[in-house]
Design a protein around this motif. Sequence first.
Motif, short mmCIF file in Angstrom:
data_model
loop_
_atom_site.label_atom_id
_atom_site.label_comp_id
_atom_site.label_asym_id
_atom_site.label_seq_id
_atom_site.Cartn_x
_atom_site.Cartn_y
_atom_site.Cartn_z
N GLY A 25 29.36 20.26 61.73
CA GLY A 25 28.26 20.41 60.55
C GLY A 25 27.55 21.60 60.16
N VAL A 26 27.58 22.46 60.64
CA VAL A 26 26.33 24.03 60.49
C VAL A 26 27.46 24.98 60.46
CG1 VAL A 26 24.40 24.71 61.66
CG2 VAL A 26 24.81 22.45 62.05
N PRO A 27 27.03 26.09 59.16
CA PRO A 27 27.66 27.04 59.31
C PRO A 27 27.69 27.78 60.51
CG PRO A 27 26.59 25.92 56.70
CD PRO A 27 26.10 25.32 58.30
N VAL A 28 28.96 28.63 60.83
CA VAL A 28 28.31 29.41 62.01
C VAL A 28 29.02 30.63 61.93
CG1 VAL A 28 28.75 27.92 63.74
CG2 VAL A 28 31.04 28.85 62.40
N GLY A 54 35.19 20.66 60.87
CA GLY A 54 34.44 21.31 61.77
C GLY A 54 32.96 20.64 61.34
N TYR A 55 33.05 19.36 61.39
CA TYR A 55 32.14 18.08 61.58
C TYR A 55 32.51 17.39 63.19
CZ TYR A 55 30.16 18.20 56.75
OH TYR A 55 30.20 18.81 55.24
N GLY A 56 33.17 18.38 63.93
CA GLY A 56 33.13 18.35 65.15
C GLY A 56 32.88 19.56 66.16
N PRO A 57 33.61 19.10 67.43
CA PRO A 57 32.86 20.09 68.46
C PRO A 57 33.58 21.23 68.20
CG PRO A 57 34.23 18.28 69.35
CD PRO A 57 34.17 18.13 68.21
N GLN A 58 34.67 21.38 67.45
CA GLN A 58 35.93 22.41 67.33
C GLN A 58 35.48 23.51 65.78
OE1 GLN A 58 37.80 23.20 69.52
NE2 GLN A 58 37.67 21.34 70.98
N ALA A 63 30.36 30.20 53.72
CA ALA A 63 29.64 28.83 53.67
C ALA A 63 30.15 27.73 54.30
CB ALA A 63 29.69 28.65 52.26
N ALA A 64 31.42 28.01 54.33
CA ALA A 64 32.64 26.11 54.31
C ALA A 64 33.44 26.54 55.61
CB ALA A 64 33.77 26.28 53.74
N ILE A 65 32.92 27.16 56.68
CA ILE A 65 33.31 27.43 57.97
C ILE A 65 32.53 27.31 59.23
CG2 ILE A 65 34.18 29.02 60.27
CD1 ILE A 65 36.30 30.12 57.72
N GLY A 66 32.22 25.79 59.81
CA GLY A 66 31.67 25.71 60.92
C GLY A 66 31.87 24.60 61.88
N ARG A 67 30.55 24.22 63.05
CA ARG A 67 30.70 23.55 64.30
C ARG A 67 29.93 23.05 64.23
NH1 ARG A 67 31.72 27.49 66.81
NH2 ARG A 67 33.92 27.02 67.99
N SER A 82 36.42 22.79 59.10
CA SER A 82 36.27 23.73 57.89
C SER A 82 35.43 22.58 57.76
CB SER A 82 37.20 23.18 56.59
OG SER A 82 36.91 23.75 55.35
N LEU A 83 34.11 22.84 56.47
CA LEU A 83 33.18 22.17 56.23
C LEU A 83 33.04 21.00 54.89
CD1 LEU A 83 29.85 23.99 57.14
CD2 LEU A 83 31.16 21.90 58.27
N ASP A 84 34.68 21.82 54.26
CA ASP A 84 35.01 20.97 53.01
C ASP A 84 36.19 20.66 52.85
OD1 ASP A 84 37.25 23.34 52.97
OD2 ASP A 84 34.99 24.23 51.32
N PRO A 85 37.11 19.82 51.98
CA PRO A 85 38.24 19.12 52.39
C PRO A 85 39.45 20.13 52.42
CG PRO A 85 36.71 18.32 50.33
CD PRO A 85 35.94 20.18 50.52
N PHE A 86 38.96 21.42 52.56
CA PHE A 86 40.27 22.42 52.20
C PHE A 86 40.49 23.26 53.41
CE2 PHE A 86 37.88 21.82 48.03
CZ PHE A 86 38.71 21.00 47.52
#
Length: 559
Positions: free
Chosen positions: A513-516, A449-453, A507-511, A456-460
């Motif tokens: 680095g931001v939750p969406v 989730g820290y990239g353009p796709q 809280a943990a799904i994003g793009r 997950s923003l966490d390690p899971f």
Amino acid sequence: MPPGYNAIMVTSLPELSFNGVAAARLDFPATDAQSIEVTCPVVPDAVSASLTIGAEELGSPTMRLGADTWRWEWQPRGRAGAFSVRLTVRCAAGSLRVRDCVLSVATGKLDGAGLEEMLSAIQRAAVALVFSIQGGRWGADLAASIEGPRALLEDYWRRVEHEARLATGVTRSLSRQPRVGTRLKVEERRLDEIAEVRLDDLARAPERPLDRPARSLSPSLARLLPAGRAGQLLLPRSLPVRSAETTGAIYEHRLLARVLLDLESRCHYIREELRREIRWRESSGAPGTDSSSLALLMEWDTGTAGTLRSLQRARSADFLRDVEPLAQWRGPTELMRRDRRYRTVARLWRLVSERPFAALQSPAFEMPGRDLPALYELWCLLEVARSLEQVGRLVDQNLIVADYGRSAAIPRAIWKIRPAEDTPIVRRVRPDGTRVELYYQRRCRPAAGYGPQLGSLDPFLHIPDVVVEVSPPGRPAEVLVFDAKYRVAPSGGIPEDALADAYTYRAAIGREGVPVVTGAYLLFPGRQGFDAGGVGALPLLPGKTAALTALVQKKIGLL
């Protein structure tokens, strides 16, 4: 024999008990919401022992210190129905002893009537999507099926029965005075069998095997015939003879032959499903099975047999004999416009070909009750897909596929709901360019989730059941998540421990680095839900889907 346990084979092995209750006193079925402890006394001369329930191997038993009882624990995990149980014991003397029985597991959240109602809702939602996505002439609602027969297969049967009656009726009418056409017939004949020869056929004589003539010919004819190297005249052994003949293989008759073939194929399909369901109900004791329901199924089976015989007799009518079924509709003809009988043939073609024949398991036939959570999850997916039907125009879909397996001669005749995972199964575009995509089992990979796709923003790894992604032009995409939970608390609400998934998705799904995730909701077969600012639980039961539709349309900006 008490319900819930039926001995099939009695051996010298001790009797099994379920949840501490001996089989002789087990007067109620277990439910899919609890684990089942299976016990039996230790067999003194046993070398090994194993227990199998259904297709699941539970292996060797466990024992508590100081106890002389074998124990196994089995988790139904939402499965319900009749399960075969087998205890296998190998003794010191080398003999193998077996005890077989049957364990009945009832549904823990829905009774028999409620389960069948939910399965019927699955059928209606699926067929409505077939009609909507495929652009069916009858639109996106199955009013006849909803208000009339509860079983989709019954709706199939009633429709095919009506169409077959029309087809056999028009066949009988046409057989009394069928129209015929003419066609050019070309056949090869020996020269001594021909009374007249066309000049253009004679001009091609040198291309054929030649022989010397058996008698002299007139000089005028001899000038037209080829000659050999020695100047001798040569005659062809045979020539093509063309003639006009009448034929019944006209376009309209070929169209009728195709309709009869299609209806016969559909009738075979329905009869196969009916017989499979009758066998299943007789052997499993499914909810809703009684003598009257079985009698109705057998009545339909008898009806399909009679309809098949009528269609086969119609197909063998004299004017249809050796008539090849039409491969492609070419539109109405002048004969169809002038003759009312042939207009009925065109009407039949439209009835059979323009309405999809969706091959879906019917709720009253072949109840898939052994994995209720997956069944409920499928229904939730279909209902979310239906809530998007009014969103813009359809661009693409990977939810409904054509099944060519049963009859390759009938293209696109049978449709199935087969959702692809981790890929857009429905893509729609609104007039302002906003893309709306529906996903099933979207895989949000660890730290992706820290990239353009989306990720997950966490390690899971997170895999929500249903994801609706809304992407307005020039603005960040927003995500709506639904997770099906086939669980209900005693109060009728969602169990508290199930809410963890909703808060995690929020809280943990994003793009980038931001939750969406703008909304994460649990769908469950209960009565009391809640919405706590983008996280909540939404009751979803057959006949009570308006709240889901309103929520989806509100979140994507339609309300």
